[in-house]
Design a protein around this motif. Structure first.
Motif, PDB file in Angstrom:
ATOM      1  N   ALA A  90       0.828  -1.211   0.000  1.00  0.00           N
ATOM      2  CA  ALA A  90       0.000   0.000   0.000  1.00  0.00           C
ATOM      3  C   ALA A  90       0.863   1.263   0.000  1.00  0.00           C
ATOM      4  CB  ALA A  90      -0.914   0.011   1.218  1.00  0.00           C
ATOM      5  N   GLY A  95       2.562  -0.719  -9.200  1.00  0.00           N
ATOM      6  CA  GLY A  95       1.305  -0.705  -9.940  1.00  0.00           C
ATOM      7  C   GLY A  95       1.091  -1.984 -10.717  1.00  0.00           C
ATOM      8  N   LEU A 114      -3.521  -3.235  -1.021  1.00  0.00           N
ATOM      9  CA  LEU A 114      -3.243  -2.462  -2.230  1.00  0.00           C
ATOM     10  C   LEU A 114      -3.676  -1.003  -2.108  1.00  0.00           C
ATOM     11  CD1 LEU A 114      -4.610  -5.063  -4.818  1.00  0.00           C
ATOM     12  CD2 LEU A 114      -2.226  -4.703  -4.159  1.00  0.00           C
ATOM     13  N   SER A 115      -3.977  -0.556  -0.927  1.00  0.00           N
ATOM     14  CA  SER A 115      -4.506   0.803  -0.742  1.00  0.00           C
ATOM     15  C   SER A 115      -3.562   1.854  -1.316  1.00  0.00           C
ATOM     16  CB  SER A 115      -4.750   1.085   0.736  1.00  0.00           C
ATOM     17  OG  SER A 115      -5.781   0.260   1.220  1.00  0.00           O
ATOM     18  N   LEU A 117      -2.856   2.601  -4.374  1.00  0.00           N
ATOM     19  CA  LEU A 117      -2.179   2.334  -5.639  1.00  0.00           C
ATOM     20  C   LEU A 117      -3.058   2.765  -6.807  1.00  0.00           C
ATOM     21  CD1 LEU A 117      -0.681  -1.225  -5.032  1.00  0.00           C
ATOM     22  CD2 LEU A 117       0.287   0.998  -4.473  1.00  0.00           C
ATOM     23  N   SER A 118      -2.447   2.904  -7.954  1.00  0.00           N
ATOM     24  CA  SER A 118      -3.172   3.159  -9.196  1.00  0.00           C
ATOM     25  C   SER A 118      -3.037   1.907 -10.052  1.00  0.00           C
ATOM     26  CB  SER A 118      -2.572   4.368  -9.913  1.00  0.00           C
ATOM     27  OG  SER A 118      -3.282   4.614 -11.104  1.00  0.00           O
ATOM     28  N   LEU A 119      -4.143   1.184 -10.232  1.00  0.00           N
ATOM     29  CA  LEU A 119      -4.127  -0.102 -10.917  1.00  0.00           C
ATOM     30  C   LEU A 119      -5.184  -0.141 -12.005  1.00  0.00           C
ATOM     31  CD1 LEU A 119      -3.994  -2.312  -7.698  1.00  0.00           C
ATOM     32  CD2 LEU A 119      -2.065  -1.673  -9.161  1.00  0.00           C
ATOM     33  N   MET A 139      -8.294  -2.224  -0.410  1.00  0.00           N
ATOM     34  CA  MET A 139      -8.074  -1.355  -1.562  1.00  0.00           C
ATOM     35  C   MET A 139      -8.575   0.064  -1.323  1.00  0.00           C
ATOM     36  SD  MET A 139      -8.845  -3.870  -4.794  1.00  0.00           S
ATOM     37  CE  MET A 139     -10.567  -4.104  -4.363  1.00  0.00           C
ATOM     38  N   GLN A 141      -8.706   3.869  -1.285  1.00  0.00           N
ATOM     39  CA  GLN A 141      -8.061   4.898  -2.098  1.00  0.00           C
ATOM     40  C   GLN A 141      -7.299   4.330  -3.293  1.00  0.00           C
ATOM     41  OE1 GLN A 141      -5.708   7.463   0.418  1.00  0.00           O
ATOM     42  NE2 GLN A 141      -7.274   7.519   1.987  1.00  0.00           N
ATOM     43  N   THR A 142      -7.672   3.143  -3.748  1.00  0.00           N
ATOM     44  CA  THR A 142      -7.036   2.544  -4.916  1.00  0.00           C
ATOM     45  C   THR A 142      -7.739   3.032  -6.170  1.00  0.00           C
ATOM     46  OG1 THR A 142      -6.388   0.590  -3.659  1.00  0.00           O
ATOM     47  CG2 THR A 142      -6.414   0.367  -6.046  1.00  0.00           C
ATOM     48  N   GLN A 143      -6.973   3.577  -7.089  1.00  0.00           N
ATOM     49  CA  GLN A 143      -7.531   4.072  -8.345  1.00  0.00           C
ATOM     50  C   GLN A 143      -7.571   2.940  -9.363  1.00  0.00           C
ATOM     51  OE1 GLN A 143      -5.307   7.479  -9.597  1.00  0.00           O
ATOM     52  NE2 GLN A 143      -5.387   8.422  -7.590  1.00  0.00           N
TER      53      GLN A 143
END
Length: 161
Positions: A90, A95, A114-115, A117-119, A139, A141-143
């Motif tokens: 995180a 990515g 995975l918080s 991250l931009s995935l 997850m 704030q994961t984009q």
């Protein structure tokens, strides 16, 4: 190695964790199963590559180690640490490249953070298909998490809790 019996090590928030420290761990602590490097900022990809020799690692936490290394360096860890069950990446610079590497390696992950991250949705779907033993995925704030990714988790990861 000098610390051959050491299995669990928490160095979170340490300002003295450098590439040299990670190299020393890789040579002297081959039985490490748990390593927490969260919020450590003074190592680079050179040090991360040394972690790949810790093949007994089951739990690795690098949360908050943002911009300290490139994803390609972490891929060596994914490729060699095949026992990883609990991985926290995180709020790092990692990515899709790493998520796809995890999927390709089919790590026996049970817990994945995975918080921040931009995935891509497609990478998350491939992860779900390759890691059916996942029990917990965070997850926040994961984009890039869309409907396809959200549907893939309960579809392919039947052990989610």
């Amino acid at each position: 190695g000098k610390c051959s019996l050491l299995e669990d090590l928490c160095l979170s928030n340490s300002r003295d964790v450098t590439d040299g420290v990670l190299k020393a761990l890789s040579f002297n602590c081959k039985n490490l199963r748990f390593l927490d490097l969260s919020d450590c900022y003074d190592f680079t990809g050179f040090g991360v590559r040394h972690l790949a020799s810790l093949t007994n690692l089951q739990k690795l936490n690098i949360e908050g180690c943002f911009n300290t290394f490139l994803p390609s360096a972490f891929l060596s860890v994914v490729q060699h640490c095949s026992l990883l069950e609990d991985l926290n990446i995180a709020f790092t610079c990692l990515g899709d490249e790493v998520i796809l590497g995890i999927a390709e390696r089919r790590l026996p992950l049970r817990f994945l953070e995975l918080s921040g991250l931009s995935l891509s949705s497609s990478a998350l779907v491939r992860l779900c298909r390759a890691c059916p033993k996942l029990e917990r995925v965070w997850m926040a704030q994961t984009q890039g998490v869309d409907n396809d990714a959200l549907v893939a988790f309960p579809t392919y990861c039947g052990q989610l809790r």
